[in-house]
Design an enzyme around this catalytic site. Structure first.
Site, mmCIF file in Angstrom:
data_model
loop_
_atom_site.group_PDB
_atom_site.id
_atom_site.type_symbol
_atom_site.label_atom_id
_atom_site.label_comp_id
_atom_site.label_asym_id
_atom_site.label_seq_id
_atom_site.Cartn_x
_atom_site.Cartn_y
_atom_site.Cartn_z
ATOM 1 N N ASP A 158 -1.652 -7.571 -0.624
ATOM 2 C CA ASP A 158 -2.801 -6.657 -0.571
ATOM 3 C C ASP A 158 -3.526 -6.660 -1.915
ATOM 4 O OD1 ASP A 158 -2.103 -5.857 2.002
ATOM 5 O OD2 ASP A 158 -2.420 -3.725 1.585
ATOM 6 N N ASP A 203 4.430 -8.044 0.839
ATOM 7 C CA ASP A 203 3.526 -7.131 1.537
ATOM 8 C C ASP A 203 2.601 -6.465 0.521
ATOM 9 O OD1 ASP A 203 2.509 -5.510 3.664
ATOM 10 O OD2 ASP A 203 3.747 -3.859 2.919
ATOM 11 N N ASP A 240 7.110 -5.847 -11.017
ATOM 12 C CA ASP A 240 6.214 -4.882 -11.681
ATOM 13 C C ASP A 240 5.261 -5.616 -12.624
ATOM 14 O OD1 ASP A 240 8.461 -5.505 -13.212
ATOM 15 O OD2 ASP A 240 8.717 -3.493 -14.032
ATOM 16 N N TYR A 269 12.905 -5.043 5.415
ATOM 17 C CA TYR A 269 12.265 -4.783 6.711
ATOM 18 C C TYR A 269 13.272 -4.877 7.857
ATOM 19 C CZ TYR A 269 7.277 -4.752 5.397
ATOM 20 O OH TYR A 269 6.036 -4.435 4.908
ATOM 21 N N LYS A 297 13.063 -8.760 -8.604
ATOM 22 C CA LYS A 297 13.420 -7.627 -9.455
ATOM 23 C C LYS A 297 14.862 -7.849 -9.892
ATOM 24 C CE LYS A 297 12.481 -3.613 -11.334
ATOM 25 N NZ LYS A 297 11.499 -3.460 -12.436
HETATM 26 C C1 IPM Z 1 1.179 -6.704 6.920
HETATM 27 C C2 IPM Z 1 1.249 -5.290 7.411
HETATM 28 C C3 IPM Z 1 2.536 -5.113 8.216
HETATM 29 C C4 IPM Z 1 3.698 -5.355 7.279
HETATM 30 C C5 IPM Z 1 2.683 -3.773 8.928
HETATM 31 C C6 IPM Z 1 1.481 -3.437 9.787
HETATM 32 C C7 IPM Z 1 3.947 -3.735 9.751
HETATM 33 O O1 IPM Z 1 1.158 -4.406 6.358
HETATM 34 O O2 IPM Z 1 1.230 -7.624 7.745
HETATM 35 O O3 IPM Z 1 1.080 -6.894 5.711
HETATM 36 O O4 IPM Z 1 4.137 -4.441 6.576
HETATM 37 O O5 IPM Z 1 4.195 -6.485 7.245
HETATM 38 MG MG MG Z 2 0.698 -5.297 4.491
#
Ligand code: IPM
Ligand code: MG
Length: 359
Positions: free
Chosen positions: A251, A247, A223, A141, A191
């Site tokens: 999710d 990230d 993975d 990032y 990884k």
């Molecule tokens: C998160 C989001 C952010 C990230 C984006 C919106 C920049 O996906 O906080 O997980 O990638 O960190």
């Molecule tokens: Mg995210």
């Protein structure tokens, strides 16, 4: 006790869920004798429209001078065509970087009333309680070089995954300390079979682990981890990983619990911590009073517990969330047969009432 809190609602559903969190936190204040001072700032697309910048200096100053930051969400199709430096998402990255928020804690815990809402079988997800500790100010990032170069045949897009010893060690300490208060198992995800930065990651995590003999350390390739989270999520306690892998995996972990709309997060590292739901601005449902405010409300609870040491108060919110779900109230994202569909505001109000009535 009076607390000064920066409120950055941002864009999309951020604007709808923030007021729900605030009304509940105020009710907690009344019940327990605290007062919260809310100081609003502009961030993301909202700030771009007003000032041309996603993270105006004024907002950054406000965040820095507060005791905690409560953030809704940023982004939306309106601002997608802008240069990266001008996009709403930069505000989030800027806040993380400028506030030194290197540790992002994303707990994915199943509310038992929601076992049916998950896309996985109830017997697979029953009792899951995973904490993703995501490194937040390093890795691909932020790594240099980055950019899009012009070449003789077209273009070349570049991002760089970089981690230093210090960056890895400090996030590893956070993970091991968190595990000591939980089930004493850390899974470090990398990884290392392909990436040098991951090889260093693994080496340093092993080093830091020597300080925590009471915690078990496992290593897993990313993975495989993505697969194991779906196959048998109960095997995890704390997952520690890089910015990008965190990230993605957070999710995934969130969705195990039924809806990404449910999960809070805390970003910490220096004096001021920031609390936000892990979902985004959801432009497709924004302004319709259908968004799930629970991830935002639970982020407020995390703020009480982590920044202000108000665990009983945080617990009161947690309890109210559990009760409202047990009573069968659901926003659209977690709706199921036999439950009662409510909008964003009504969900907030029901949780608010429960917080007021609990004794
Ligand atoms: C998160 C989001 C952010 C990230 C984006 C919106 C920049 O996906 O906080 O997980 O990638 O960190
Ligand atoms: Mg995210």
């Amino acid at each position: 006790m009076t607390k000064r809190i920066a409120v950055l609602a941002g864009d999309g559903i951020g604007r709808e869920i923030i007021p729900e969190a605030i009304k509940i936190l105020d009710a907690v204040g009344v019940r327990f004798g605290h007062s919260f001072e809310w100081h609003e700032g502009q961030v993301g697309g909202d700030a771009i429209d007003a000032t041309g910048f996603p993270l105006p200096q004024e907002t950054l100053d406000l965040a820095k001078s507060s005791e905690a930051v409560l953030l809704g969400a940023v982004g939306g199709p309106k601002w997608e065509g802008l240069d990266y430096e001008r996009r709403p998402e930069r505000a989030l990255l800027g806040l993380r970087e400028q506030l030194g928020l290197f540790a992002n804690l994303r707990p994915a815990k199943l509310y038992s009333a929601l076992a049916e809402a998950s896309s996985l079988k109830p017997e697979v997800i029953e009792g899951i309680d995973v904490l993703v500790v995501r490194e937040l100010t390093g890795g691909i990032y932020f790594g240099q070089p980055k950019g899009i170069e012009t070449t003789s045949t077209g273009h070349r897009g570049i991002n760089t995954e970089v981690y230093t010893t210090e960056e890895i060690a400090r996030i590893a300490h956070v993970a091991f300390k968190a595990a000591q208060k939980r089930n004493r198992l850390v899974t470090s995800v990398d990884k290392a079979n392909v990436l040098e930065s991951s090889e260093l990651w693994r080496r340093i995590v092993v080093e830091v682990h020597k300080d925590y003999p009471d915690v078990t350390l496992h290593h897993m390739y990313v993975d495989n981890c993505a697969m194991q989270l779906i196959r048998n999520p109960r095997q995890f306690d704390v997952i520690v990983t890089s910015n990008l892998f965190g990230d993605i995996l957070s999710d995934e972990a969130a969705m195990l619990t039924g809806s990404i709309g449910m999960l809070p997060s805390a970003s910490m590292g220096a004096d001021v911590a920031m609390y936000e739901p892990i979902h985004g601005s959801a432009p497709d449902i924004a302004g319709k009073n259908v968004a799930n405010p629970i991830g935002m409300i639970a982020s407020g609870a995390m703020m009480l517990a982590s920044s202000f040491n108000l665990s009983e108060e945080a617990e009161a919110i947690e309890q109210a969330i559990q009760t409202v779900l047990a009573q069968g109230y659901r926003t659209k994202d977690i709706e199921a047969p036999g439950t009662t569909l409510v909008g964003t505001k009504e969900m907030g109000t029901r949780i608010l009432k429960l917080v007021q009535d609990e004794t």
